[in-house]
Design an enzyme around this catalytic site. Sequence first.
Site, PDB file in Angstrom:
ATOM      1  N   LYS A 112       6.448   3.066   4.838  1.00 54.37           N
ATOM      2  CA  LYS A 112       7.234   1.832   4.833  1.00 54.37           C
ATOM      3  C   LYS A 112       7.380   1.212   3.451  1.00 54.37           C
ATOM      4  O   LYS A 112       8.287   0.412   3.230  1.00 54.37           O
ATOM      5  CB  LYS A 112       6.622   0.809   5.805  1.00 54.37           C
ATOM      6  CG  LYS A 112       6.839   1.201   7.258  1.00 54.37           C
ATOM      7  CD  LYS A 112       6.589   0.058   8.213  1.00 54.37           C
ATOM      8  CE  LYS A 112       6.988   0.461   9.627  1.00 54.37           C
ATOM      9  NZ  LYS A 112       6.614  -0.520  10.632  1.00 54.37           N
ATOM     10  N   LYS A 192      11.190  10.901  13.303  1.00 49.03           N
ATOM     11  CA  LYS A 192      10.907  10.225  14.568  1.00 49.03           C
ATOM     12  C   LYS A 192      11.998   9.203  14.900  1.00 49.03           C
ATOM     13  O   LYS A 192      12.618   8.642  13.996  1.00 49.03           O
ATOM     14  CB  LYS A 192       9.496   9.629  14.425  1.00 49.03           C
ATOM     15  CG  LYS A 192       9.295   8.226  14.846  1.00 49.03           C
ATOM     16  CD  LYS A 192       7.949   7.694  14.439  1.00 49.03           C
ATOM     17  CE  LYS A 192       8.209   6.430  13.621  1.00 49.03           C
ATOM     18  NZ  LYS A 192       7.075   5.585  13.386  1.00 49.03           N
ATOM     19  N   LYS A 195      14.222   2.378  14.851  1.00 48.40           N
ATOM     20  CA  LYS A 195      15.338   1.480  14.581  1.00 48.40           C
ATOM     21  C   LYS A 195      15.637   1.415  13.094  1.00 48.40           C
ATOM     22  O   LYS A 195      16.783   1.293  12.678  1.00 48.40           O
ATOM     23  CB  LYS A 195      15.023   0.080  15.116  1.00 48.40           C
ATOM     24  CG  LYS A 195      15.279  -0.063  16.587  1.00 48.40           C
ATOM     25  CD  LYS A 195      14.647  -1.311  17.166  1.00 48.40           C
ATOM     26  CE  LYS A 195      13.200  -1.082  17.472  1.00 48.40           C
ATOM     27  NZ  LYS A 195      12.541  -2.166  18.186  1.00 48.40           N
TER      28      LYS A 195
END
Length: 328
Positions: A112, A192, A195
Amino acid sequence: MAKRVFSGIQPTGTLHIGNYFGAIRNWVALQEDHDCVYCIVDYHAITVEVDPQVLHDASINMALDLIACGIDPERSILFVQSAVPEHTELAWIFGCVTSYGDLTRMTQFKDKSAGKKFVSAGLFNYPVLQAADILLYRAEEVPVGEDQVQHLELSRRIARRFNSRFGEFFPEPTPIVGKGARIMSLADPERKMSKSAGEAHYIGVMEEEASIRKKVRSAVTDLGPRGDEMSPGVANLFEILELSADPETVAELRREYAAGTLMYSHLKDVVFESLMRVLRPIQARRAELVAAGNVEEILAAGAEKARRIARENMRQVREMVGLFPCAR
Ligand code: TYM
């Protein structure tokens, strides 16, 4: 006594079928014989920049999605994290028994933060708050998808370190990882479903049928020759099929695949139809819940129940650590 279960989900717009098959379906099933606490984790969501109004609406929408999927606020405690301030309080204490080195090894943080101009300390501390979420309720079992398993390992280490320093108090929570724990993107089956990757990479539980049909029909199936191995895209379609169709249908299509006679367009049609049989009733229930208009009351009642447990556990933790009691 029934074992306590805790799990959480970020309020980031809408639920996708990865969330549903990987986690929420298990949340629903566990309600039968467990003491379940389910949380919409808005404090986690602010580790990246999010508009305040968008965040607030997303929490409410997530509650509607979860109830539509079968979370029953009469049987389970369903609430929004920030309504129970003890989560962040325990997170501070846990931050003091968490190894900095352990945090640097979290793959989700690495993913992230990669390529971001601004990386918040909150994003780095994210797994500490997650441990606090679970252990604030002294939960023993945590239904999650595969991507959360490393965070759960850290939660256990945190529980152990707290217990050895201050005395036995927290259980070591174990993940419940079932089938469907890692649903991949249909557009890029080597990553994966999520969103954050963009519209094409997920199928929303509440998404319109026409749009879902389009995404399933254009799912990537072959990425060049791979010998005898099933390509990731086809494997992912079979995975979704197994989660939504009856076993005979799956067995038949597997036979066709093995015989080399399976048409991918047929596989996709069956996947789409089976998936819609799962999603249609959820979508209908969602519409009823919106019409009823009482979700905020449901969340307030859930937060009250959660806070009762949280307050008592924090009272004991404060005492064990040598902190002062809360001012009245
Ligand atoms: P979140 O909001 O990203 O996802 C919610 C749940 O959905 C699962 N999931 C998937 N399962 C299968 N395939 C996928 N493609 C897929 N994508 C997501 C996740 O594993 C998760 O179970 N950190 C957590 C939220 C959290 C939490 C907690 C969870 C905060 N505190 C305490 C458990 C216990 C998260 O971001 O999940």
